[in-house]
Design an enzyme around this catalytic site. Structure first.
Site: not given
Length: 276
Positions: A76, A230, A9, A105, A13, A143
């Site tokens: 993470e 991403s 998470a 991000t 995204l 995007f």
């Protein structure tokens, strides 16, 4: 048959990794603010009993899911590293020491030494910067719309290069290198369009991220830099910027096929290994 999935998470995204009916690694992707869509998808997967979750918004999503599923939480970066090592093995790479640059991000950068890792640093410049500036400068905020426009854009009427400054005189460094991102926009009447602006935004982000990664790699005398996230997914323009700059500094750039799903893959592997 009961099943387990991995969820990463992130700030923008949310990525999901799971094994389908044929035991093939499969992915889903949602915007993190679309929590209703995430929950609806999960409800349709009636066999799911356990979720391993990681990422910046893990706690927030966990609160919504804890009554319905067994939840395992994972750090993470540990999840990302497990996922990266899995993909490296699948793609037949034999690398133990490398710089890992994760362009989400924002951007985080780590040194990897065999089974040890150290956070080298990071920057607020990343995918969020691309989308924020794209919205501010062109009013394009998806995007999926940015990528095709970027492919046909040019930076020549917006960026100032070393060659522009030296004007044909022999320069001490490569004439094609950027001297100032967006510098021409303030100095001359440039003929540019939205595609050019978007290409230049990606140039700015790519060069900042690569410059930091190269500094860290040079400090530790590391040859390979693995770029994931991403933001790189289907983004050939950004990959080319990063690749050419990295190679120019005599380092080896690596882009993993499913690198943007590394965290979700690592979460899935952690949960399934623990379960077994």
């Amino acid at each position: 048959m009961e099943s387990t999935i991995g969820i990463d998470a992130g700030g923008t995204l949310t990525k999901i990794a799971y094994l389908n009916e044929k035991k093939k690694l499969t992915f889903e992707k949602f915007y993190s603010n679309e929590q209703d869509k995430i929950i609806d998808w999960l409800k349709k997967q009636i066999s799911i009993k356990q979720i391993c979750i990681t990422g910046g918004k893990a706690k927030q999503l966990q609160q919504l899911l804890s009554d319905s599923y067994k939840i395992v939480e994972l750090n993470e970066f540990e999840a990302t590293l497990v996922g990266v090592r899995y993909i490296l093995k699948e793609e037949k790479y034999d690398i133990n020491n490398f710089v890992l640059t994760n362009i989400g991000t924002g951007t985080s950068i780590h040194y990897i030494y065999n089974d040890r890792y150290i956070r080298a640093g990071g920057t607020g410049v990343g995918g969020g910067t691309i989308m924020g500036l794209s919205k501010l400068l062109t009013n394009i905020d998806h995007f999926e719309d940015v990528i095709p426009l970027t492919k046909v854009g040019s930076r020549k009427d917006l960026d100032i290069t070393v060659g522009d400054i030296y004007g044909g005189i022999l320069s001490p460094i490569d004439n094609s290198l950027t001297a100032s991102n967006f510098g021409k926009a303030a100095t001359i009447e440039s003929n540019y369009n939205n595609s050019d602006i978007l290409a230049t935004v990606q140039g700015l982000v790519g060069e900042v991220v690569t410059a930091l990664s190269l500094q860290f790699a040079e400090t530790k005398n590391i040859d390979h830099i693995i770029y994931i996230g991403s933001t790189l997914c289907n983004n050939i323009h950004l990959q080319n910027i990063i690749s050419s700059y990295t190679k120019y500094q005599n380092k080896t750039p690596i882009f993993l096929r499913d690198g943007g799903n590394s965290g979700a893959i690592g979460a899935l592997l952690h949960a399934t290994n623990k379960k077994s």
